[in-house]
Design an enzyme around this catalytic site. Structure first.
Site, PDB file in Angstrom:
ATOM      1  N   GLY A 267      -2.804  22.856 -28.798  1.00  0.00           N
ATOM      2  CA  GLY A 267      -3.656  21.667 -28.777  1.00  0.00           C
ATOM      3  C   GLY A 267      -5.078  21.958 -29.223  1.00  0.00           C
ATOM      4  CB  ALA A 268      -8.003  22.212 -28.389  1.00  0.00           C
ATOM      5  CG  MET A 269      -8.982  28.944 -28.845  1.00  0.00           C
ATOM      6  SD  MET A 269      -8.026  29.500 -27.395  1.00  0.00           S
ATOM      7  CE  MET A 269      -9.245  30.581 -26.641  1.00  0.00           C
ATOM      8  CG  ASN A 271     -12.306  29.821 -30.132  1.00  0.00           C
ATOM      9  OD1 ASN A 271     -11.508  30.648 -29.771  1.00  0.00           O
ATOM     10  ND2 ASN A 271     -11.989  28.801 -30.920  1.00  0.00           N
ATOM     11  CG  HIS A 303      -7.984  21.810 -21.057  1.00  0.00           C
ATOM     12  ND1 HIS A 303      -7.216  21.930 -19.925  1.00  0.00           N
ATOM     13  CD2 HIS A 303      -7.880  22.988 -21.717  1.00  0.00           C
ATOM     14  CE1 HIS A 303      -6.657  23.133 -19.909  1.00  0.00           C
ATOM     15  NE2 HIS A 303      -7.040  23.796 -20.986  1.00  0.00           N
ATOM     16  CD  GLU A 304      -9.191  23.444 -25.151  1.00  0.00           C
ATOM     17  OE1 GLU A 304      -9.514  24.607 -24.859  1.00  0.00           O
ATOM     18  OE2 GLU A 304      -8.010  23.021 -25.031  1.00  0.00           O
ATOM     19  CG  HIS A 307     -10.812  26.548 -20.911  1.00  0.00           C
ATOM     20  ND1 HIS A 307     -10.266  27.197 -19.835  1.00  0.00           N
ATOM     21  CD2 HIS A 307      -9.758  26.055 -21.616  1.00  0.00           C
ATOM     22  CE1 HIS A 307      -8.944  27.098 -19.894  1.00  0.00           C
ATOM     23  NE2 HIS A 307      -8.613  26.411 -20.963  1.00  0.00           N
ATOM     24  CD  GLU A 326      -5.469  27.711 -20.236  1.00  0.00           C
ATOM     25  OE1 GLU A 326      -5.729  26.492 -20.067  1.00  0.00           O
ATOM     26  OE2 GLU A 326      -5.973  28.360 -21.166  1.00  0.00           O
TER      27      GLU A 326
END
Ligand code: TRP
Ligand code: ZN
Length: 898
Positions: A267-269, A271, A303-304, A307, A326
């Site tokens: 979905g996405a990251m 970084n 969500h990202e 993080h 997660e």
């Protein structure tokens, strides 16, 4: 066992040892070229004094090594498989310089891990172990370094050069090239490294945080897509504000970037400072995106972003701790989306949707060959453990902690977690300890060791409840008994700590006061009881009439609740429960019961009419209920999925389940025709488009009504509603209404669907994400006499189809194999043959995508014959290949062992 990667050793959590060296700083210099990119990596390292002196072993994968220098001097080195081993390093614990020069081949990188090319731009994906495909490194999350990154590339082709942190310098170079230098002010593990280079444009937004700091937010997309970035930017601004308001966590960067790419494995990251997203979770405007897309974008952007603290500031010690970041971050994005809903009933709708995902995807995982604890003990390929168990069950574990310490207590726990561990790589134990220590008087603190079994024991616990009413004593005794089925390597389980939200409904449907034996007075409802023993009894006193228990309100624990409700009791809960979750759940139980009766051939529920009059009557009441919103009605009226029904059965015949569910849909369509017309009339006009919960809910209910009206029309031969639906499809002012109308025609099997599908393709031929929907709608259409597999094969021949693009491959192949049980599980085994061919074909280019598809047959051992044997044979055929990736190899060998 052999695979393409050679031996695939199993990695064990118990084998964790601290790294032999620390890497303090990394200076990376990239000469970007699609065919051959040169990477100069200058590091400073020092021995970890806590472990015995030993050689330095650096990870690398598909790299071309040109040079290794230690403190500027050439040095001897050797290769141990893919590891680069340096034995003659300076003694002592002083830091030394290590310089490594390698090349890699981005345009050939079809795995989409490491540095790759998508649409002529460069992207990276380093989680979990992709950084080693860029340079030799200690590619493990407990090695955290400061990064300085210089990117050099052709200026015309790659005008935008991005990496983590702050842009400190940029300028021109010879031969039309340019450079940009980025410094990340925060230490990070290698999996959070990112770079992007290409022709991109950005929507920008300057914001001031509560703390008074200024930040630049950017959403980078391809030039034609800027008009689809407003929602992602709004979601990002909401995320920043929410994390400050709810947890006191502020943005710790001057610049925060999101970049969208159409080639992405997941979905996405997250970084650091440079989130990279699948376009699916960024791009939206009302013409191309549905309400579901809008809400997914909000969740994933959140969500990202979340993080940045839970994952980046505090990261994982090793990949067994993956749920540390997660599970917690899914919990946070769920809470974020709920808080943005505001209103109680919209929050409940979100909760029901989340639980539906858990029960249809995670419960089967937990009962199948890939079952693993939230904190696994071993793996072959870590990419296979980015699972619904780690994510969604992990989120439920965090949610139970919040339930046990209260919302404020949980916020206090988070505060302590950051006080203790900011900047560290830690474990799930550290997190649970912090939450408990911040709430010393809580049930969590009292029960912590037992509570942590949620991290170590796999499988979905069952809670069996029995109620006895004693009219003379005016008491109601509820006995709760827990058990958990065995899973691979865990034949027996110890009792869990299970919070159980509970209410008792009286005859009027109102909650009764709850007074346990020994309590001086009743306590306010709702109440949560904490089950810790294998079996416990609750005795309620002063109960005047036999109540209907509402157990596990709000789905307070990820368990299966068994209670032998009568139909009348379930109808009572459906009509009255003050807890929306259990109100919805009562309807689901009634529908599942009818389906199972019909499959078993029980009298009363005939094959043609599985649903009884009382159920239909109840559904009519829900549809007309003035106090319920449309979104909730749509959830209640949605029958349990074929996958969910399958999980309730010991032996699964997917064709039978499909037939009964289709019969139920038809029954609802015809019996409630006038009601669907009324629902459509009152809900179809939602005015100017906004994706808010209220109007989304109305569009969802109107869309459902259209499907039902088309189903009824196909049965009766009537042309009016299909005609209206086609008109709606043509006139729609937004993608949600347009797609719902199209789906109504497709799902009902009406002949007008063909024309509408053609028209839809023509309208959106240049919108890749819409074309994905067009493919997946056809691959998921209800199977009629085995027509779907030939249609899927035809779709794969379409000039827009490509197996290389993960979104496109998933839209056809995964949708068919994992989202269309009746189309897939064919008596002639042709679906399984198709599956095995696609898994093998995909595995050669993208093991992660292949391994996910490989899981389509996880539940083979539950299938009835002839499906069972044919499925096993197909899995064995894949497993027999000697050229499989670790990823697919692990999935199919585990499946065979089931
Ligand atoms: N950390 C990412 C997330 O949950 C997941 C992810 C993105 C990922 N890309 C990946 C995991 C590639 C494994 C491989 O937000
Ligand atoms: Zn995540």
């Amino acid at each position: 066992m052999l695979s393409r990667e050679g031996n695939s050793p199993t990695i064990h959590r118990a084998d964790y040892v601290a790294p032999a060296y620390w890497i303090d700083t990394v200076e990376l210099c990239f000469d970007l070229d699609p065919a051959k990119t040169r990477v100069l990596n200058k590091m400073t390292l020092r021995r970890n004094a806590d472990v015995p002196p030993q050689p330095l072993k650096l990870h690398g994968e598909e790299l071309n090594l040109a040079r290794v220098l230690v403190n500027g001097q050439g040095t001897s080195f050797k290769m141990e498989g893919e590891l680069l081993v340096l034995e003659n390093l300076p003694e002592g614990t002083e830091s030394f310089d290590l310089e490594i020069f390698t090349t890699c081949f981005p345009v050939k990188n079809t795995k989409l891990m490491g540095l790759y090319v998508s649409n002529d731009s460069f992207f990276t994906q380093c989680e979990a172990e992709g950084f080693r495909r860029i340079t030799y490194f200690l590619d493990r999350p407990d090695v955290m370094a400061s990064y300085t990154v210089t990117l050099r590339a052709d200026k015309a082709k790659y005008p935008v050069l991005l990496s983590n942190g702050n842009l400190v310098e940029q300028g021109e170079l010879a031969e039309g090239r340019h450079f940009a230098k980025w410094v990340d002010p925060h230490k990070k593990p290698a999996y959070l490294f990112a770079l992007v280079a290409g022709q991109l444009v950005a929507r920008e937004q300057r914001i001031t945080s509560r703390a008074g700091k200024n930040h630049l937010l950017q959403v980078y997309v391809r030039p034609g897509d800027l008009d689809k970035t407003e929602h992602a930017m709004n979601s990002l601004m909401h995320s920043v504000a929410w994390d400050e308001a709810r947890f006191g966590l502020s943005l710790d960067l001057e610049r925060f970037m999101i970049v969208a790419t159409s080639d992405f494995n997941m979905g996405a990251m997250e970084n650091k400072g440079l989130n990279i997203f699948n376009t699916k979770y960024v791009l939206a405007n009302q013409a191309t995106a549905t309400d579901t897309d809008y809400s997914n974008i909000e969740s994933v952007v959140g969500h990202e972003y979340f993080h940045n603290w839970t994952g980046n500031r505090i990261t994982c010690r090793d990949w067994f701790q993956l749920s540390l970041k997660e599970g917690l971050t899914v919990f946070r994005d769920q809470e974020f989306s709920q808080d943005l809903c505001g209103e109680a009933s919209a929050r409940a709708v979100k909760r029901i949707e989340d639980v539906r995902v858990l029960r249809t995807a995670q419960f089967p995982e937990d009962a199948g060959p890939m079952a693993h604890p939230v904190r696994p003990d071993s793996y072959i390929e870590i990419s296979n453990f980015y699972t619904v168990t780690i994510y969604e069950k992990g989120a439920e574990v965090v949610r139970m902690m919040q339930t046990l310490v209260g919302r404020d207590g949980f916020a206090k726990g988070m505060k302590l977690y950051f006080e203790r561990h900011d900047g560290q790589a830690v474990t799930c134990d550290d997190f649970a300890q912090a939450i408990a220590d911040a709430n010393p008087a809580s049930d969590l603190a009292r029960l912590l060791p037992q509570f942590k079994r949620w991290y170590s024991q796999a499988g979905t616990p069952r809670v069996h409840a029995e109620g006895v009413y004693d009219a003379v004593a005016r008491s109601y005794t509820l006995t709760l008994t827990q058990s958990c089925p065995p899973t691979t390597g865990q034949p027996t389980k110890e009792p869990f700590v299970i919070p159980v939200g509970l209410g008792l409904l009286g005859t009027s449907g109102k909650d009764l006061p709850l007074q346990l034996e020994g309590e001086a007075a009743p306590m306010a409802t709702p109440r949560t009881f904490v089950l810790t023993q294998a079996s416990e009894t609750l005795r309620f006193v002063n109960v005047d009439v036999e109540p209907v228990p509402s157990i596990l309100r709000g789905f307070t624990a990820p368990v299966v609740l068994e209670f032998d409700y009568s139909d009348a009791q379930l109808l009572h809960l459906l009509a009255n429960d003050s807890d929306p979750f259990n109100r919805w759940e009562a309807g689901q139980r009634l529908a599942v019961r009818s389906a199972i009766k019909s499959i078993a051939g029980d009298a009363g529920a005939t094959r043609a009419n599985p649903l009884n009059d009382a159920y239909i009557w109840a559904m009519r009441n829900v549809l007309h209920h003035p106090g319920l919103d449309a979104a909730f009605k749509e959830l209640v009226l949605t029958l349990p999925s074929e996958t969910y029904i399958a999980e309730q059965l010991a032996v699964v015949d997917p064709q039978q389940i499909h037939a009964v569910r289709e019969a139920m849909r038809l029954q609802l369509a015809t019996a409630l025709q006038a009601d669907w017309e009324a629902a459509y009339d009152t809900n179809h006009d939602t005015g100017a488009y906004t994706p808010d919960p209220l109007s989304s809910g109305r569009r969802a209910l109107a869309g459902m009504a259209l499907t039902q009206l088309c189903i009824a029309a196909v049965a009766s031969g009537d042309a009016v509603w299909p005609g209206k639906t086609l008109q709606r499809f043509k006139d729609a002012g937004n993608m949600t209404d347009r797609f719902n109308a199209l789906a109504a025609l497709v799902s009902s099997g009406h002949p007008l669907a063909t024309k509408a599908l053609q028209r839809f393709h023509a309208m959106f031929k240049d919108e890749a994400l819409v074309i994905d929907k067009w493919f997946s709608l056809q691959a998921s259409a209800p199977d009629r006499g085995g027509n779907i597999l030939p249609a899927v094969k035809q779709l794969m021949k379409h000039h827009d189809f490509s197996l290389r693009n993960p979104n496109r491959a998933r839209s056809v192949v995964s949708t068919y194999c994992q989202g269309n049980p009746a189309g897939f599980h064919r008596a002639d085994a042709a679906g399984y043959v198709f599956w095995s061919e696609r898994v093998i074909e995909l595995d050669a280019m993208n093991p992660q995508v292949a391994a996910r598809l490989a899981r389509a047959l996880d539940r083979w051992s539950k299938l009835a014959e002839p499906y069972r044997s044919a499925a096993r044979e197909a899995i064995a055929r894949v497993a027999a290949r000697t050229d499989l990736s670790k990823d697919t190899h692990e999935v199919v060998t585990r499946a065979l062992a089931d």
